[in-house]
Design a protein around this motif. Structure first.
Motif, short mmCIF file in Angstrom:
data_model
loop_
_atom_site.label_atom_id
_atom_site.label_comp_id
_atom_site.label_asym_id
_atom_site.label_seq_id
_atom_site.Cartn_x
_atom_site.Cartn_y
_atom_site.Cartn_z
N UNK A 104 -11.81 1.19 -7.11
CA UNK A 104 -10.67 1.40 -6.23
C UNK A 104 -9.55 2.13 -6.97
N UNK A 105 -9.32 1.77 -8.20
CA UNK A 105 -8.30 2.45 -9.01
C UNK A 105 -8.66 3.93 -9.18
N UNK A 106 -9.91 4.21 -9.43
CA UNK A 106 -10.37 5.60 -9.56
C UNK A 106 -10.17 6.36 -8.25
N UNK A 107 -10.51 5.73 -7.15
CA UNK A 107 -10.34 6.38 -5.84
C UNK A 107 -8.86 6.67 -5.57
N UNK A 108 -8.01 5.69 -5.84
CA UNK A 108 -6.58 5.89 -5.62
C UNK A 108 -6.04 7.00 -6.52
N UNK A 109 -6.45 7.01 -7.78
CA UNK A 109 -5.91 8.02 -8.68
C UNK A 109 -6.37 9.42 -8.27
N UNK A 110 -7.61 9.54 -7.80
CA UNK A 110 -8.09 10.84 -7.33
C UNK A 110 -7.37 11.29 -6.05
N UNK A 111 -6.99 10.32 -5.23
CA UNK A 111 -6.35 10.68 -3.97
C UNK A 111 -4.85 10.89 -4.08
N UNK A 112 -4.22 10.33 -5.13
CA UNK A 112 -2.77 10.41 -5.24
C UNK A 112 -2.26 11.85 -5.27
N UNK A 113 -2.88 12.71 -6.06
CA UNK A 113 -2.44 14.11 -6.13
C UNK A 113 -2.60 14.80 -4.79
N UNK A 114 -3.74 14.54 -4.14
CA UNK A 114 -4.00 15.14 -2.82
C UNK A 114 -2.96 14.69 -1.81
N UNK A 115 -2.70 13.39 -1.77
CA UNK A 115 -1.72 12.85 -0.81
C UNK A 115 -0.30 13.34 -1.12
N UNK A 116 0.04 13.41 -2.41
CA UNK A 116 1.38 13.89 -2.79
C UNK A 116 1.57 15.34 -2.34
N UNK A 117 0.52 16.14 -2.46
CA UNK A 117 0.60 17.54 -2.03
C UNK A 117 0.80 17.63 -0.51
N UNK A 118 0.10 16.79 0.22
CA UNK A 118 0.25 16.76 1.69
C UNK A 118 1.68 16.36 2.06
N UNK A 119 2.19 15.33 1.41
CA UNK A 119 3.56 14.87 1.71
C UNK A 119 4.58 15.95 1.37
N UNK A 120 4.37 16.65 0.27
CA UNK A 120 5.29 17.74 -0.10
C UNK A 120 5.23 18.87 0.92
N UNK A 121 4.03 19.25 1.35
CA UNK A 121 3.91 20.32 2.36
C UNK A 121 4.57 19.93 3.66
N UNK A 122 4.48 18.63 4.00
CA UNK A 122 5.08 18.15 5.24
C UNK A 122 6.58 17.90 5.11
#
Length: 144
Positions: A104-122
């Protein structure tokens, strides 16, 4: 100007659309570590403590049978363990194992950059997300 009921319908449609898009990106991210989005979701819903399969299913908005199948797979793979439930002998609590927490930690760390980029674009702020969550929690509470 739309009525509250019309705005609610549009909000729910937007939530479904966002959930679908998020699921697709989650599936891609999960695949990178040999998981599926379904397994990720079950691990995630158990991240704050053990739950029964029916309780996890309610939290995920899914049928208990589908969550039971995924939970069974996660037990077999060593990501979850079933522990005695003092409140219900026939419905064990599902708990993350160290492997489950690591995955779960690995999944969250892999997704954090992706989600941060989405939030920044939005252009969405943490405060706006907190307000949105509060509204959704109030609606969820009223429906229960």
């Amino acid at each position: 100007m739309l009525s509250e009921v019309e705005e609610y319908r549009l909000l729910i449609a937007d939530v479904y659309e966002l959930a679908g898009l998020s699921r697709r990106t989650s599936e891609d991210l999960a695949r990178e570590v040999g998981q599926t989005a379904a397994r990720w979701h079950v691990l995630s819903v158990l991240s704050d403590g053990p739950r029964t399969v029916p309780a996890a299913a309610r939290r995920l908005g899914l049928a208990p049978q589908s969550v039971q199948r995924v939970a069974g797979d996660l037990v077999t793979s060593g990501h979850l363990e079933a522990v005695d439930n003092p409140d219900h002998a026939r419905s064990p609590l599902m708990r993350l194992t160290p492997l489950g927490r690591e995955t779960l930690s690995e999944l969250f760390s892999r997704s954090d950059d992706d989600r941060a980029a989405v939030l920044a674009r939005a252009g969405v702020t943490a405060g706006e997300l907190a307000v949105a969550r509060e509204v959704l929690r109030r609606l969820t509470g009223a429906m229960r």
